[in-house]
Design a protein around this motif. Structure first.
Motif, short mmCIF file in Angstrom:
data_model
loop_
_atom_site.label_atom_id
_atom_site.label_comp_id
_atom_site.label_asym_id
_atom_site.label_seq_id
_atom_site.Cartn_x
_atom_site.Cartn_y
_atom_site.Cartn_z
N LEU A 114 39.17 49.27 46.24
CA LEU A 114 39.62 49.38 44.86
C LEU A 114 38.55 50.00 43.98
O LEU A 114 37.36 49.98 44.32
N LYS B 190 34.43 48.08 39.39
CA LYS B 190 34.72 47.30 38.19
C LYS B 190 33.56 47.27 37.22
O LYS B 190 33.68 46.78 36.10
N ASN C 51 36.83 45.05 46.44
CA ASN C 51 37.52 44.94 45.17
C ASN C 51 36.79 45.64 44.03
O ASN C 51 37.19 45.56 42.88
N ASP D 26 43.21 42.86 46.96
CA ASP D 26 43.09 42.35 45.59
C ASP D 26 43.38 40.85 45.54
O ASP D 26 42.65 40.08 44.91
N GLY E 125 40.56 38.80 47.07
CA GLY E 125 39.40 38.74 46.20
C GLY E 125 39.61 37.78 45.05
O GLY E 125 38.70 37.02 44.68
#
Length: 599
Positions: free
Chosen positions: A107, A110, A148, A530, A533
């Motif tokens: 992903l 972040k 993630n 996701d 996580g």
């Protein structure tokens, strides 16, 4: 936009056209395996609003989708559940997207950092079965969080001081030298250092219990005997000497710990676990004492008449908590206050996670409450990943009595069991493997069996480890999934020998139901990453890997792959097989499990 999001938009439009004036949030879920379709829309919430039967609503929306949506190809209604089948063209497009993206399942970044602390061994004994679940959980959660998009730091705190460490030290002083004056060492005993020191921890417990029993027999109350037994008093004195920096005590401590660290390093290497930084309680407890002193000045803590320091946590739903003993020696809480501050000082992580068994739930509730009362800036992003204990068929492990399952022994036993299971299943197919290749394969299967078995259960659940089940090549096990990966690799090797080149997009116009299901499962991988996580649950990934492997086997049994005569269909099935193999490799990698190229 993905298939699910496209379908959800189409359903919103269907409701708007079929039932003017009515809108709402639409959420789809994967269709249950016993029903045809890939996505399910629940119509029950609309029955009161529309004053229609749920099945009637489902029938109307399903008909609209087939007539107007480019995604839906068919539907069926079971009471209030509208099960929707997706058109082949969309599955083929999704497969091509997956194949074209090397980072599929990872992903976006972040921009946040997470620290995961796990293992937390004591230097008075070797790692055991419980430590294995801890290490596998911590390592896997770290991998999943990295997938993630978090920046992950893996840390370990070594409990290298305290009463429990002094017990091994005192026993070594008492029993570690033979009649000739030769002190036992790992070299002289032929034992790993952690195993050797663990032996003395058990010897202390036996000698201590004998003293307590003798005192009780002479009329001393058991509780009093446990507190005043000569060995316990000697251990307490040794801890005071250690904290005072007594050279002889420190030298013994350093030597024994060095042997243990060497032993730990061998085990960590064998299970494929590493840390970005290791902290030691002996270096952090003094910082904890400073935090306690600061808290006393601020009135957060209070001192009792015996000199001990406490905190009142009743407003947090807890009770009074000791943070420093009356004789000035620290407790676990002292050390954890110091370590938490030092970890934040070193890395400034946005979140700190502790992987520790659920018997420490109260401790971490108290630690977090104390840090909040102290007003620490990192106090609100602290997580205790609490997990259930691992039991043996014979009951709970007790390290003081020497009844734990040693990690090294268990690893070897599982590797041996995996080698036997693989040999039996191979029926001579391993004959062309060299001895080195066999050893590598069996180690991969054994560790895969052990890790998968301990990770496939939800972390919060208590579990019992069954070695025989863990190496089964036919059940929900690591070796089963590893075997499916090896099967896919074998298919792809044979395709290469046939000069079949897997390039270009898939263009097959028609897919079997099992092929649709495989692509659907592949498309679910980022979502499963996701979810795993968010829940700190490697079990989500384990279940996904098993579903994917099992569905591939159904595909393999039902449809021809290499014997397929239609070139377009052959190409599509090989590309699908390759994508499944790659996704199995990625998913198992998040569990810290390697997969073989051949078996």
């Amino acid at each position: 936009m993905d298939i699910q999001s496209t379908l959800e938009i189409d359903i919103v439009q269907a409701i708007a056209e079929l039932y003017p004036g009515h809108t709402g949030v639409v959420q789809l879920t994967p269709t249950k395996k016993e029903f045809e379709g890939q996505y399910t829309f629940v119509t029950f919430p609309y029955t009161k609003i529309l004053r229609l039967a749920p099945a009637q609503i489902g029938q109307a929306i399903g008909t609209w989708l087939v007539e107007n949506s480019a995604v839906a190809s068919a539907f069926n209604v079971v009471q209030g559940f509208l099960n929707i089948s997706v058109a082949d063209s969309f599955w083929i497009e999704k497969l091509n997207d997956i194949v074209a993206d090397p980072a599929f399942g990872t992903l976006p970044a972040k921009g946040q950092s997470v620290m995961v602390e796990f293992s937390s061994p004591n230097t008075n004994k070797p790692l055991h079965l419980g430590h294995l679940r801890n290490n596998f959980l911590g390592d896997s959660v770290s991998r999943i969080l990295a997938a993630n998009g978090y920046d992950v730091v893996k840390t370990c705190i070594v409990n290298d001081r305290g009463i429990h460490i002094c017990k091994s030290m005192l026993a070594y002083q008492m029993f570690g030298t033979d009649a000739s004056g030769h002190a036992e060492t790992p070299e002289s005993s032929g034992m790993k250092g952690d195993h050797l020191i663990g032996k003395y921890y058990v010897l202390f417990d036996k000698a201590y219990k004998a003293q307590v029993e003798e005192m009780v027999a002479q009329g001393t109350a058991k509780e009093e005997a446990e507190k005043t037994a000569p060995l316990m008093l000697e251990v307490q004195q040794m801890l005071r000497l250690w904290e005072q920096g007594d050279p002889e005590t420190k030298a013994l401590w350093s030597q024994l710990n060095a042997w243990v660290y060497d032993g730990f390093a061998v085990t960590y290497k064998s299970i494929g676990v590493s840390f970005d930084k290791t902290y030691y309680e002996s270096n952090t407890y003094l910082l904890g004492k400073e935090i306690v002193d600061d808290g006393l000045e601020k009135g957060v803590f209070y001192r009792k008449d015996d000199g001990s320091v406490w905190i009142d946590l009743t407003e947090a739903g807890l009770d009074q908590k000791l943070v420093l003993r009356g004789d000035g020696t620290s407790v676990y809480m002292t050390q954890d206050l110091g370590t938490t501050a030092l970890k934040f000082q070193d890395f400034h992580s946005d979140r700190q996670i502790w992987v520790v068994g659920n018997e420490q739930d109260y401790h971490f509730n108290a630690l977090f409450a104390i840090l909040r009362q102290l007003g620490k800036e990192y106090a609100n992003e602290l997580v205790h990943l609490s997990y259930g204990m691992v039991d043996l068929p014979t009951g709970k492990m007790k390290s003081r009595e020497g009844t734990v399952v040693d990690a090294d022994d268990l690893i070897q036993e599982t590797i041996d069991a995996a080698s036997t299971a693989a040999d039996d299943a191979a029926k001579g197919k391993l004959a062309d493997f060299s001895e080195v290749e066999k050893k590598t394969l069996f180690q991969m299967l054994g560790l895969g069996a052990l890790k998968y078995y301990l990770l496939k259960v939800d972390p919060q659940k208590r579990m019992q480890f069954n070695p025989a089940e863990s190496v089964d090549l036919h059940g929900n096990t690591g070796p089963y999934i590893q075997y499916v990966h090896a099967r896919i690799k074998s298919i792809l090797r044979k395709a290469a020998e046939m000069n079949i080149v897997l390039d270009g997009a898939v263009s097959a116009a028609q897919l079997d139901n099992v092929e649709q299901q495989l692509v659907f499962l592949l498309s679910q991988y980022p979502q499963r990453v996701d979810e795993a996580g968010a829940a700190y649950a490697p079990s989500h990934i384990a279940q996904y890997a098993y579903e994917l492997a099992k569905t591939f086997n159904q595909f393999y049994d039902k449809l021809s792959i290499l014997k397929e005569t239609d070139v377009v269909t052959l190409h599509a099935r090989l590309v699908l097989s390759k994508a499944v193999g790659e996704t199995i490799r990625k998913a198992m990698g998040l569990l810290g499990i390697e997969v073989p190229e051949k078996m």
